[in-house]
Design an enzyme around this catalytic site. Structure first.
Site, short mmCIF file in Angstrom:
data_model
loop_
_atom_site.label_atom_id
_atom_site.label_comp_id
_atom_site.label_asym_id
_atom_site.label_seq_id
_atom_site.Cartn_x
_atom_site.Cartn_y
_atom_site.Cartn_z
CG ASP A 1 -2.11 0.96 1.03
OD1 ASP A 1 -3.20 0.48 0.69
OD2 ASP A 1 -1.92 2.19 1.20
CB CYS B 1 -16.28 -0.15 -3.08
SG CYS B 1 -15.32 1.14 -2.26
CG ASP C 1 -10.55 -2.78 -3.51
OD1 ASP C 1 -11.19 -1.93 -4.15
OD2 ASP C 1 -10.97 -3.28 -2.45
#
Length: 384
Positions: A249, A338, A285
């Site tokens: 990340d 999302c 994601d």
């Protein structure tokens, strides 16, 4: 606390939010000042506050004021509660209704009825067409509590039995074979043995479904490029138990809980502060608007701006570019959000393909938010 006192507490907290405090801070500050409140009181007040946040515009219209009091009047009107039984002026209850409050507010329409900012409602209509209203309405209600059964520790039947023995009733969720929707005992999950032992994880069903969408080929080396707290890393570890999982990340602090979570789940996840090397599967994601999950974080839809969207689109494009360079020959690149906005989904993929014609789509899936899960998008790509 009486139900009336809970409403007054929600009014006070909503006023703080209206003044600019984040919801979690306002709730925490109230809790610290209100040591007398029990766990059930805090849970009930939290539910009232988040219901009002999800319905920020419609409750203000129905309550006749953009205040905590106005929004609680509007919320109770929506729920069919007799207002005079709550606004009594008795000890700790809200003051009695004034004449103008008794007359009622106005019926919300268009974007206000959908509880969206005007510009977002226009995006919903252009992007989703006749599905826009249904998606917006779902985002006005609470999200389901959903679990992922960790197949490294057991199967669905064993998980349901153990959860039931702890007073947690679940049902199979149609979005994923590993997903269970909690129907009773939601607040018991985090302290349950099934959760503490790693047999189940809290994870939305659509979030599980985008991992299920990956082809059945068995990658040996997987990179979760935007790992965050590691939910997808753990799902990937369970889906591909023989693979080496690496989590990365851009903000390494977000990954601080992954080692403990992986240990509990019986998974091995390597932490990489710098992503380098070649991978059979790179899963991204990416940071996004979260529009498919706004019922979980309703403040986000009121703070989101067109400039925020444009910044996100550029960030996503850069992540795709970097991640694509880490995919080995014949490997897969999975891009997920999302979000339910086209700019972050199909338009982003179209832009990438226009710039990189050697890549092509293997599979795409798009889930609108519904009673079973949140809104998610995934496209899986490979090079020619």
């Amino acid at each position: 606390m009486t139900p009336e006192a809970r409403v007054q507490a929600a009014i006070d907290i909503l006023d703080q939010i209206n003044d600019g405090d984040p919801a979690e801070r306002a709730l925490t500050n109230w809790s610290r000042r209100s040591r007398y409140a029990g766990s059930k009181d805090r849970a009930a007040i939290r539910d009232l506050v988040f219901s009002a946040l999800r319905k920020w515009r419609s409750t203000a219209a129905l309550g006749g004021a953009e205040t905590g009091r106005g929004r609680m009047i509007g919320l109770l009107r929506q729920d069919g509660v007799a207002l005079e039984t709550v606004f009594t002026g008795n000890r700790f209850a809200p003051d009695p209704l004034r004449a103008e409050e008794l007359e009622g507010g106005t019926q919300p329409s268009d974007a206000a009825a959908m509880d969206l900012p005007d510009w977002v409602w226009e995006k919903f209509k252009s992007d989703l067409g006749d599905r826009a209203a249904d998606a917006a309405q779902v985002l006005r209600d609470r999200a389901p509590v959903t679990l992922r059964v960790n197949t490294l520790k057991g199967d669905v039947s064993a998980a349901q039995s153990r959860l039931l023995s702890e007073g947690i009733v679940t049902r199979a969720n149609p979005k994923s074979a590993t997903a269970l929707t909690v129907e009773e005992g939601q607040r018991k999950v985090a302290q349950s043995d099934a959760y503490q032992s790693g047999l189940v994880e809290l994870q939305d069903a659509s979030s599980q479904a985008i991992v299920d969408a990956l082809p059945d080929r068995q990658p040996q080396n997987i990179l979760d490029y935007c790992a965050g707290g590691g939910g997808k890393s753990l799902a990937l570890a369970a889906r591909f138990p023989d693979a080496r999982i690496t989590a990365h990340d851009a903000f390494s602090q977000r990954m601080k809980d992954i080692p403990a979570r992986a240990s509990r789940a019986g998974a091995t996840v390597k932490i990489a502060n710098k992503a380098e090397g070649w991978f059979d599967l790179v899963f991204c994601d990416v940071p996004c608007s979260g529009s498919g999950t706004w019922r979980r974080a309703p403040e986000a839809k009121w703070r989101f701006s067109p400039d925020d969207l444009q910044d996100l689109v550029e960030t996503q494009a850069e992540i795709l570019r970097i991640a694509s360079e880490l995919v080995s020959e014949g490997g897969l690149l999975a891009y997920a959000t999302c979000s339910i906005l086209d700019d972050e989904n199909t338009k982003q993929i179209d832009r990438f393909l226009a710039d990189n014609p050697q890549w092509h789509v293997v599979k795409s899936e798009f889930y609108l938010p519904d009673t079973d899960g949140d809104g998610f998008f995934v496209t899986i790509l490979t090079r020619d």
